[in-house]
Design an enzyme around this catalytic site. Sequence first.
Site, short mmCIF file in Angstrom:
data_model
loop_
_atom_site.label_atom_id
_atom_site.label_comp_id
_atom_site.label_asym_id
_atom_site.label_seq_id
_atom_site.Cartn_x
_atom_site.Cartn_y
_atom_site.Cartn_z
N GLY A 47 85.11 102.58 16.45
CA GLY A 47 84.00 102.10 17.27
C GLY A 47 84.35 101.65 18.67
O GLY A 47 83.51 101.71 19.56
N GLU A 101 87.76 95.03 20.18
CA GLU A 101 86.79 95.37 19.13
C GLU A 101 85.44 95.70 19.76
O GLU A 101 85.08 95.12 20.79
CB GLU A 101 86.60 94.16 18.20
N ASP A 102 84.71 96.59 19.13
CA ASP A 102 83.36 96.90 19.61
C ASP A 102 82.38 95.80 19.25
O ASP A 102 81.59 95.34 20.05
CB ASP A 102 82.88 98.25 19.04
N ASP A 105 80.94 91.02 13.47
CA ASP A 105 79.79 90.68 12.64
C ASP A 105 80.20 89.47 11.79
O ASP A 105 80.23 88.35 12.28
CB ASP A 105 79.46 91.93 11.81
N LYS A 133 77.84 88.88 16.82
CA LYS A 133 76.63 88.38 16.15
C LYS A 133 76.92 86.95 15.71
O LYS A 133 77.43 86.74 14.60
CB LYS A 133 76.27 89.26 14.96
N PHE A 154 71.07 95.56 13.31
CA PHE A 154 71.98 96.70 13.35
C PHE A 154 71.83 97.48 14.66
O PHE A 154 70.72 97.83 15.05
CB PHE A 154 71.73 97.62 12.16
N ASP A 161 78.33 103.56 15.40
CA ASP A 161 77.67 104.65 14.67
C ASP A 161 76.69 104.16 13.62
O ASP A 161 76.77 103.02 13.15
CB ASP A 161 78.72 105.51 13.96
N ARG A 167 77.57 107.68 18.14
CA ARG A 167 78.71 107.14 18.88
C ARG A 167 78.70 107.58 20.35
O ARG A 167 79.23 106.91 21.22
CB ARG A 167 80.04 107.59 18.26
P1 5GP Z 1 82.68 92.53 10.20
O1 5GP Z 1 83.92 92.80 9.41
O2 5GP Z 1 82.92 91.64 11.40
O3 5GP Z 1 81.55 92.03 9.35
O4 5GP Z 1 82.15 93.92 10.71
C1 5GP Z 1 82.81 94.60 11.69
C2 5GP Z 1 82.62 96.06 11.62
O5 5GP Z 1 81.39 96.42 10.97
C3 5GP Z 1 82.55 96.60 13.02
O6 5GP Z 1 83.82 96.96 13.50
C4 5GP Z 1 81.62 97.78 12.84
O7 5GP Z 1 82.36 98.90 12.46
C5 5GP Z 1 80.70 97.38 11.72
N1 5GP Z 1 79.45 96.78 12.23
C6 5GP Z 1 79.05 95.49 12.17
N2 5GP Z 1 77.84 95.32 12.72
C7 5GP Z 1 77.44 96.55 13.15
C8 5GP Z 1 76.26 97.04 13.83
O8 5GP Z 1 75.31 96.33 14.17
N3 5GP Z 1 76.24 98.38 14.10
C9 5GP Z 1 77.25 99.21 13.76
N4 5GP Z 1 77.12 100.49 14.09
N5 5GP Z 1 78.37 98.79 13.13
C10 5GP Z 1 78.47 97.47 12.83
#
Ligand code: 5GP
Length: 177
Positions: A47, A101-102, A105, A133, A154, A161, A167
């Site tokens: 991402g 990081e993109d 969450d 977030k 989301f 993606d 993407r």
């Molecule tokens: P975490 O482990 O912090 O809960 O989630 C991180 C990963 O989940 C990110 O690197 C991404 O790949 C995916 N992710 C979390 N939120 C989103 C979102 O709103 N959209 C997309 N496309 N991917 C997300």
Amino acid sequence: MKIRLHDKDFVPYLSETEIDKAVTSIADQINKNFQDKKPLFLAVLNGSFMFTSDLMKKIEIDCELSFVKLASYHGTQSSGEIKELIGLSDNIYNRHVIILEDIVDTGTTLGHLMEVLKTHDTASISIATLLLKPDVFKKKYPLHFVGMEIPNKFVVGYGLDYNESGRNLKAIYQLEE
Ligand code: 5GP
């Protein structure tokens, strides 16, 4: 303009201009804080590729870039999902590491990466994320550079993606309610 990916509709959320402003703000801080430290950027695939590319064009200090990937796989035991870090081949001993990081969450993904990196004797570990977030993020570790805080919805585009689609989009779109 609304877009459709697979079975879902997405509406425009962050424009190219707004994204550029957030990327510039992160780059400015890194240029200032890491002068003469030759940071090693570790971009987390997939991402973060577009964010990484745009950010790197704005970094004016001496630096290095490497890509890592956290692959999920199911272990042979019933312990559930395990994350394996792929691509950490560079010597990160005594380096100022900046994770790219993109989106953060829950912070679980980054937590796995931090656990691995902490076992290496780095000079420092910083985190730069384009999006956060805050309503969902409940982890203890600090996020040093955050481009923008967004609500718990989301999003796709700019590297992010929905089932591998979206993407390539230049802007960021939000799932339509
Ligand atoms: P975490 O482990 O912090 O809960 O989630 C991180 C990963 O989940 C990110 O690197 C991404 O790949 C995916 N992710 C979390 N939120 C989103 C979102 O709103 N959209 C997309 N496309 N991917 C997300």
